[in-house]
Design an enzyme around this catalytic site. Structure first.
Site, PDB file in Angstrom:
ATOM      1  N   HIS A 156       0.859  -1.195   0.309  1.00 14.44           N
ATOM      2  CA  HIS A 156      -0.142  -0.360   0.424  1.00 14.44           C
ATOM      3  C   HIS A 156       0.735   1.003   0.154  1.00 14.44           C
ATOM      4  O   HIS A 156       0.663   2.107   0.347  1.00 14.44           O
ATOM      5  CB  HIS A 156      -0.807   0.190   1.495  1.00 14.44           C
ATOM      6  CG  HIS A 156      -1.529  -2.290   1.365  1.00 14.44           C
ATOM      7  ND1 HIS A 156      -2.531  -1.687   0.643  1.00 14.44           N
ATOM      8  CD2 HIS A 156      -1.035  -2.816   2.204  1.00 14.44           C
ATOM      9  CE1 HIS A 156      -3.401  -2.402   1.467  1.00 14.44           C
ATOM     10  NE2 HIS A 156      -2.268  -3.191   1.912  1.00 14.44           N
ATOM     11  N   SER A 277      15.917  20.615 -16.779  1.00 11.76           N
ATOM     12  CA  SER A 277      13.922  21.494 -16.974  1.00 11.76           C
ATOM     13  C   SER A 277      15.257  23.068 -17.748  1.00 11.76           C
ATOM     14  O   SER A 277      15.541  24.107 -17.170  1.00 11.76           O
ATOM     15  CB  SER A 277      13.663  22.201 -15.539  1.00 11.76           C
ATOM     16  OG  SER A 277      12.844  23.395 -16.037  1.00 11.76           O
ATOM     17  N   LYS A 283      16.450  21.330 -11.363  1.00 10.87           N
ATOM     18  CA  LYS A 283      16.169  20.034 -11.624  1.00 10.87           C
ATOM     19  C   LYS A 283      17.011  18.931 -12.633  1.00 10.87           C
ATOM     20  O   LYS A 283      17.523  19.646 -13.117  1.00 10.87           O
ATOM     21  CB  LYS A 283      14.629  20.554 -12.586  1.00 10.87           C
ATOM     22  CG  LYS A 283      13.947  20.994 -12.003  1.00 10.87           C
ATOM     23  CD  LYS A 283      12.840  20.623 -10.919  1.00 10.87           C
ATOM     24  CE  LYS A 283      12.401  18.982 -11.301  1.00 10.87           C
ATOM     25  NZ  LYS A 283      11.606  19.314 -12.612  1.00 10.87           N
TER      26      LYS A 283
END
Ligand code: ARG
Length: 458
Positions: A156, A277, A283
């Site tokens: 989960h 980016s 990034k």
């Protein structure tokens, strides 16, 4: 414009018909297999006495010339070349004249195209299998290299029990091994020659389909000519196998994406396998993994699209079947590129073992081991579960270290405290196939042997 069927037709085809029906732009990819199929067919015609030795030699040399022209890109296509099969036959006839005009004797494009596509698929599935094996080897290498490093195992998406990182990596490896098994199996089943089925019913000429099948290296020959020209099970199966392989890659990709976030911090991506980016200077993006995840949608679409095309199609050949090629080519290309990129990504990424260990060693990771320790001392599991659950709740609610609560617990006590020590829980997974060091050592050996077997089958 002269078509293959000009005898029966008074005028040439409409421009719109040609524009809509041509397959040359994509099926020229079958050129090499078309030449292979034609060579075998011509030799068959010679064996049947339909072509003389000289005619056979002259058609074969025309096929060689066509091969050179295609390779050198000097082959001149003309507007009436509706597909690669038409183009090759036209050119062979231009080169070999009267003998060339005998090439298509006893053959239809229906059995020809099915033959070409089987030859093509048989080879290209082999390319995919090789790429999967390369990826398995990287998974194995990385699993060996990280030794007994632990990582939280999740259910989960919540931390469940720690396992070895090697165990996690090999889980993906076993899925790939089933992919290889399926691809090998699909390749075995498609290894049947349809050549000699003609348009749908065979021939009045003394052809020997089994001999041409052997000439082409097929393991078997069709039993039913209607089935031979209309069966595209092998394309559907290949598309399923490629889609499921893509699904497996997408699951690995998703974890790479998650693990490389600052939130997880489990994985560092190599510069060469990540992108920046255009606006955000900080990034470093996992585009390979994202595109692997995204392109899996196309793989699934190619499969469902072909199944929809095949559904309710009456026997035997229908032009609908021309729609088999583009999805197949696209899925093969997509998977081969994704495997290459993902293998490089996996090989070059850095595992942040400290971050993984910290997460794997959170005290609550030992909860199941505490309960099982009680079980080993005679407590029924349901009671043990409740005892440990209550300790975990108190620890979280009151901010008391779990080890102190374990130590003070009448059921557990100081003897059980070691279970909460960093690195202990993962070593408690000792059952076969489990995630602890003992079974994982056996698993590494088993996986390595499996990769060897897969390589031998490829
Ligand atoms: N290009 C076609 C295909 O890929 C073969 C054409 C067979 N055409 C026909 N009218 N029988 O299926």
């Amino acid at each position: 414009m002269s078509t293959l069927w000009h005898g029966r037709f008074e005028g040439g085809p409409a421009e719109e018909l040609m524009a809509f029906t041509v397959s040359l732009p994509f099926d020229s990819r079958l050129a090499a297999d078309d030449l292979t199929g034609s060579r075998a067919h011509v030799r068959g015609l010679a064996r049947a006495g339909i072509l003389t030795e000289d005619e056979c030699a002259s058609v074969l040399s025309a096929l060689d010339a066509v091969e050179v022209e295609l390779r050198d890109e000097t082959f001149v296509f003309v507007p009436s070349d509706e597909d690669i099969h038409t183009a090759v036959e036209r050119r062979v006839t231009e080169i070999a004249g009267h003998a060339g005009a005998k090439l298509h004797t006893g053959r239809s494009r229906n059995d020809q195209v099915a033959t070409d596509l089987r030859l093509f698929t048989k080879r290209e599935l082999g390319v995919v299998i090789d790429k999967v094996i390369s990826m398995q080897k990287v998974l194995l290498l990385r699993a060996q290299e990280v030794g007994e490093a632990a990582v939280p195992g999740y259910t989960h998406m919540q931390r469940a029990q720690p396992v070895l990182l090697a165990h996690h990596l090999l889980a993906h490896g076993w899925a790939l091994s089933r992919d290889i098994d399926r691809l090998v199996d699909a390749r075995r089943r498609l290894d049947v020659s349809p050549l000699g089925a003609g348009a749908l019913a065979g021939s009045s000429l003394p052809l020997d389909p089994a001999a041409t099948a052997a000439d082409l290296g097929f393991a078997g020959v069709f039993e039913n000519s209607l089935d031979a020209v209309s069966d595209r099970d092998f394309v559907a199966e290949s598309l399923f196998d490629l889609a499921l392989l893509g699904v497996h890659l997408s699951r690995l990709a998703e974890e790479i994406i998650l693990w490389s976030t600052d939130e997880f911090g489990f994985l560092g991506l190599a510069d060469a396998y990540s992108t920046g980016s255009s606006m955000l200077p900080q990034k470093k993006n996992p585009d390979i993994a994202e595109l692997t995840r995204g392109k899996t949608g196309r793989l699934i679409g190619n499969l469902t699209g072909l199944l929809a095309t095949l559904k309710a199609l009456p026997l035997a050949y229908n032009r609908d079947l021309q729609e088999d090629k583009e999805p197949l080519f696209d899925s093969l290309d997509t998977v081969v590129l994704a495997l290459g990129a993902m293998t490089g990504l996996l090989a070059s990424s850095t595992f942040r073992l400290d971050a993984m260990a910290e997460a794997a060693n959170a005290p609550t990771a030992a909860a199941t081991d505490l309960a099982e320790w009680l079980v080993a001392n005679g407590t029924p599991f349901r009671d043990a579960h409740a005892i440990v659950g209550a300790l975990v709740r108190r620890s979280l609610d009151e901010g008391i270290a779990l080890r102190d609560l374990v130590s003070a617990s009448p059921e557990l006590g100081p003897d059980a405290v070691f279970l909460v020590d960093p690195g202990v829980a993962v070593t408690r997974r000792t059952t076969p196939g489990g995630g602890g060091p003992q079974p994982v050592a056996a698993q590494l050996a088993a996986f390595s042997a499996q990769v060897d077997r897969d390589s031998a089958r490829a």
